[in-house]
Design a protein around this motif. Structure first.
Motif, PDB file in Angstrom:
ATOM      1  N   THR A  21       0.852  -1.191   0.000  1.00 48.89           N
ATOM      2  CA  THR A  21       0.000   0.000   0.000  1.00 48.89           C
ATOM      3  C   THR A  21       0.887   1.240   0.000  1.00 48.89           C
ATOM      4  O   THR A  21       2.091   1.159   0.251  1.00 48.89           O
ATOM      5  CB  THR A  21      -0.898   0.027   1.255  1.00 48.89           C
ATOM      6  N   ILE A  22       0.280   2.379  -0.249  1.00 55.14           N
ATOM      7  CA  ILE A  22       1.044   3.624  -0.279  1.00 55.14           C
ATOM      8  C   ILE A  22       1.654   3.916   1.097  1.00 55.14           C
ATOM      9  O   ILE A  22       2.767   4.417   1.198  1.00 55.14           O
ATOM     10  CB  ILE A  22       0.185   4.806  -0.787  1.00 55.14           C
ATOM     11  N   GLY A  23       0.957   3.548   2.151  1.00 50.16           N
ATOM     12  CA  GLY A  23       1.484   3.735   3.495  1.00 50.16           C
ATOM     13  C   GLY A  23       2.709   2.880   3.752  1.00 50.16           C
ATOM     14  O   GLY A  23       3.681   3.325   4.375  1.00 50.16           O
ATOM     15  N   GLU A  24       2.678   1.627   3.266  1.00 51.84           N
ATOM     16  CA  GLU A  24       3.829   0.735   3.440  1.00 51.84           C
ATOM     17  C   GLU A  24       5.031   1.244   2.652  1.00 51.84           C
ATOM     18  O   GLU A  24       6.164   1.231   3.150  1.00 51.84           O
ATOM     19  CB  GLU A  24       3.465  -0.684   2.983  1.00 51.84           C
ATOM     20  N   CYS A  29      10.403   3.605   2.248  1.00 56.21           N
ATOM     21  CA  CYS A  29      11.265   4.529   1.515  1.00 56.21           C
ATOM     22  C   CYS A  29      11.484   5.851   2.247  1.00 56.21           C
ATOM     23  O   CYS A  29      12.227   6.702   1.761  1.00 56.21           O
ATOM     24  CB  CYS A  29      10.673   4.797   0.131  1.00 56.21           C
ATOM     25  N   PHE A  30      10.851   6.018   3.393  1.00 52.93           N
ATOM     26  CA  PHE A  30      10.945   7.264   4.161  1.00 52.93           C
ATOM     27  C   PHE A  30      10.577   8.474   3.308  1.00 52.93           C
ATOM     28  O   PHE A  30      11.297   9.463   3.258  1.00 52.93           O
ATOM     29  CB  PHE A  30      12.328   7.441   4.796  1.00 52.93           C
ATOM     30  N   VAL A  31       9.438   8.334   2.620  1.00 54.02           N
ATOM     31  CA  VAL A  31       8.893   9.411   1.791  1.00 54.02           C
ATOM     32  C   VAL A  31       7.417   9.515   2.149  1.00 54.02           C
ATOM     33  O   VAL A  31       6.731   8.501   2.251  1.00 54.02           O
ATOM     34  CB  VAL A  31       9.053   9.085   0.282  1.00 54.02           C
ATOM     35  N   LYS A  32       6.923  10.691   2.347  1.00 56.03           N
ATOM     36  CA  LYS A  32       5.519  10.880   2.724  1.00 56.03           C
ATOM     37  C   LYS A  32       4.593  10.491   1.567  1.00 56.03           C
ATOM     38  O   LYS A  32       4.973  10.572   0.398  1.00 56.03           O
ATOM     39  CB  LYS A  32       5.287  12.318   3.151  1.00 56.03           C
ATOM     40  N   SER A  33       3.382  10.089   1.921  1.00 62.40           N
ATOM     41  CA  SER A  33       2.409   9.623   0.926  1.00 62.40           C
ATOM     42  C   SER A  33       2.102  10.677  -0.133  1.00 62.40           C
ATOM     43  O   SER A  33       1.990  10.357  -1.318  1.00 62.40           O
ATOM     44  CB  SER A  33       1.108   9.200   1.613  1.00 62.40           C
ATOM     45  N   HIS A  34       1.963  11.936   0.275  1.00 65.37           N
ATOM     46  CA  HIS A  34       1.634  12.970  -0.714  1.00 65.37           C
ATOM     47  C   HIS A  34       2.793  13.169  -1.697  1.00 65.37           C
ATOM     48  O   HIS A  34       2.576  13.519  -2.852  1.00 65.37           O
ATOM     49  CB  HIS A  34       1.255  14.287  -0.023  1.00 65.37           C
ATOM     50  N   VAL A  35       4.012  12.904  -1.260  1.00 65.93           N
ATOM     51  CA  VAL A  35       5.169  12.998  -2.164  1.00 65.93           C
ATOM     52  C   VAL A  35       5.110  11.871  -3.187  1.00 65.93           C
ATOM     53  O   VAL A  35       5.367  12.084  -4.379  1.00 65.93           O
ATOM     54  CB  VAL A  35       6.496  12.961  -1.364  1.00 65.93           C
ATOM     55  N   LEU A  36       4.738  10.674  -2.749  1.00 63.32           N
ATOM     56  CA  LEU A  36       4.604   9.550  -3.683  1.00 63.32           C
ATOM     57  C   LEU A  36       3.541   9.841  -4.737  1.00 63.32           C
ATOM     58  O   LEU A  36       3.751   9.561  -5.926  1.00 63.32           O
ATOM     59  CB  LEU A  36       4.246   8.267  -2.927  1.00 63.32           C
ATOM     60  N   TYR A  38       2.652  12.768  -5.789  1.00 65.33           N
ATOM     61  CA  TYR A  38       3.221  13.787  -6.674  1.00 65.33           C
ATOM     62  C   TYR A  38       4.201  13.147  -7.661  1.00 65.33           C
ATOM     63  O   TYR A  38       4.169  13.453  -8.857  1.00 65.33           O
ATOM     64  CB  TYR A  38       3.920  14.870  -5.844  1.00 65.33           C
ATOM     65  N   TRP A  39       5.037  12.265  -7.163  1.00 70.41           N
ATOM     66  CA  TRP A  39       6.010  11.612  -8.046  1.00 70.41           C
ATOM     67  C   TRP A  39       5.318  10.794  -9.131  1.00 70.41           C
ATOM     68  O   TRP A  39       5.834  10.664 -10.239  1.00 70.41           O
ATOM     69  CB  TRP A  39       6.959  10.726  -7.241  1.00 70.41           C
ATOM     70  N   GLU A  40       4.161  10.226  -8.837  1.00 71.78           N
ATOM     71  CA  GLU A  40       3.414   9.494  -9.860  1.00 71.78           C
ATOM     72  C   GLU A  40       3.068  10.403 -11.036  1.00 71.78           C
ATOM     73  O   GLU A  40       3.037   9.956 -12.185  1.00 71.78           O
ATOM     74  CB  GLU A  40       2.119   8.928  -9.279  1.00 71.78           C
ATOM     75  N   GLN A  41       2.806  11.668 -10.760  1.00 67.98           N
ATOM     76  CA  GLN A  41       2.491  12.622 -11.819  1.00 67.98           C
ATOM     77  C   GLN A  41       3.739  13.029 -12.595  1.00 67.98           C
ATOM     78  O   GLN A  41       3.674  13.292 -13.790  1.00 67.98           O
ATOM     79  CB  GLN A  41       1.853  13.876 -11.231  1.00 67.98           C
ATOM     80  N   GLU A  42       4.877  13.072 -11.926  1.00 73.83           N
ATOM     81  CA  GLU A  42       6.110  13.571 -12.531  1.00 73.83           C
ATOM     82  C   GLU A  42       6.927  12.494 -13.245  1.00 73.83           C
ATOM     83  O   GLU A  42       7.679  12.796 -14.159  1.00 73.83           O
ATOM     84  CB  GLU A  42       6.990  14.241 -11.463  1.00 73.83           C
ATOM     85  N   PHE A  43       6.811  11.245 -12.805  1.00 72.17           N
ATOM     86  CA  PHE A  43       7.605  10.157 -13.376  1.00 72.17           C
ATOM     87  C   PHE A  43       6.675   9.122 -13.983  1.00 72.17           C
ATOM     88  O   PHE A  43       5.982   8.387 -13.267  1.00 72.17           O
ATOM     89  CB  PHE A  43       8.490   9.513 -12.297  1.00 72.17           C
ATOM     90  N   ALA A  44       6.655   9.063 -15.297  1.00 70.10           N
ATOM     91  CA  ALA A  44       5.743   8.156 -16.006  1.00 70.10           C
ATOM     92  C   ALA A  44       6.021   6.691 -15.670  1.00 70.10           C
ATOM     93  O   ALA A  44       5.111   5.855 -15.718  1.00 70.10           O
ATOM     94  CB  ALA A  44       5.874   8.372 -17.511  1.00 70.10           C
ATOM     95  N   GLN A  45       7.275   6.377 -15.320  1.00 66.10           N
ATOM     96  CA  GLN A  45       7.639   4.999 -15.002  1.00 66.10           C
ATOM     97  C   GLN A  45       6.972   4.516 -13.721  1.00 66.10           C
ATOM     98  O   GLN A  45       6.797   3.324 -13.522  1.00 66.10           O
ATOM     99  CB  GLN A  45       9.163   4.858 -14.817  1.00 66.10           C
ATOM    100  N   LEU A  46       6.623   5.426 -12.844  1.00 63.53           N
ATOM    101  CA  LEU A  46       6.021   5.081 -11.563  1.00 63.53           C
ATOM    102  C   LEU A  46       4.502   5.039 -11.718  1.00 63.53           C
ATOM    103  O   LEU A  46       3.832   6.067 -11.741  1.00 63.53           O
ATOM    104  CB  LEU A  46       6.427   6.097 -10.492  1.00 63.53           C
TER     105      LEU A  46
END
Length: 117
Positions: A21-24, A29-36, A38-46
């Motif tokens: 899950t996004i929480g796991e 990865c020690f990255v907050k959920s809202h950052v993940l 955001y990264w989904e929008q910025e990195f097509a591979q994710l």
């Protein structure tokens, strides 16, 4: 700021689960959920699997998040720079994969030649 000083090598091991899950992923990865998100929008591979309104990250997604984290936090790339670096790494990996296949094919052909002669 303490999170920024944490290196990728200090991250916990990834459990042998199929989906996270996004929480796991956030905890792994020690990255907050809202950052993940955001990264989904910025990195097509994710692109985690979406079922309804929930995200499920695969093992390769977790590795990619860690790679993005390293590029942004450890190596201090910008978003554009990290995106470019990921594309460069993918091309390099593809060339390496082709090289392995070619070497295996050559080895097999040499074996066939030895049998025929």
């Amino acid at each position: 700021m303490q999170d920024l000083e944490l290196r990728t090598s200090d991250l916990p091991a990834i459990p042998g689960k199929r989906y996270f899950t996004i929480g796991e992923v956030s905890e792994l990865c020690f990255v907050k959920s809202h950052v993940l998100r955001y990264w989904e929008q910025e990195f097509a591979q994710l692109s985690p699997v979406r079922r309804g309104n929930r995200r499920y990250y695969r093992h390769e997604d977790v590795h990619l998040v860690r790679q993005i984290r390293s590029l942004l936090y450890d190596q201090r790339f910008t978003i554009d720079g990290a995106r470019t670096q990921l594309k460069h790494n993918a091309i390099k990996q593809k060339k390496s994969d082709y090289r392995i296949v070619i070497e295996q094919t050559i080895s097999e052909l040499e074996s066939v030649v030895d049998i025929l002669t």
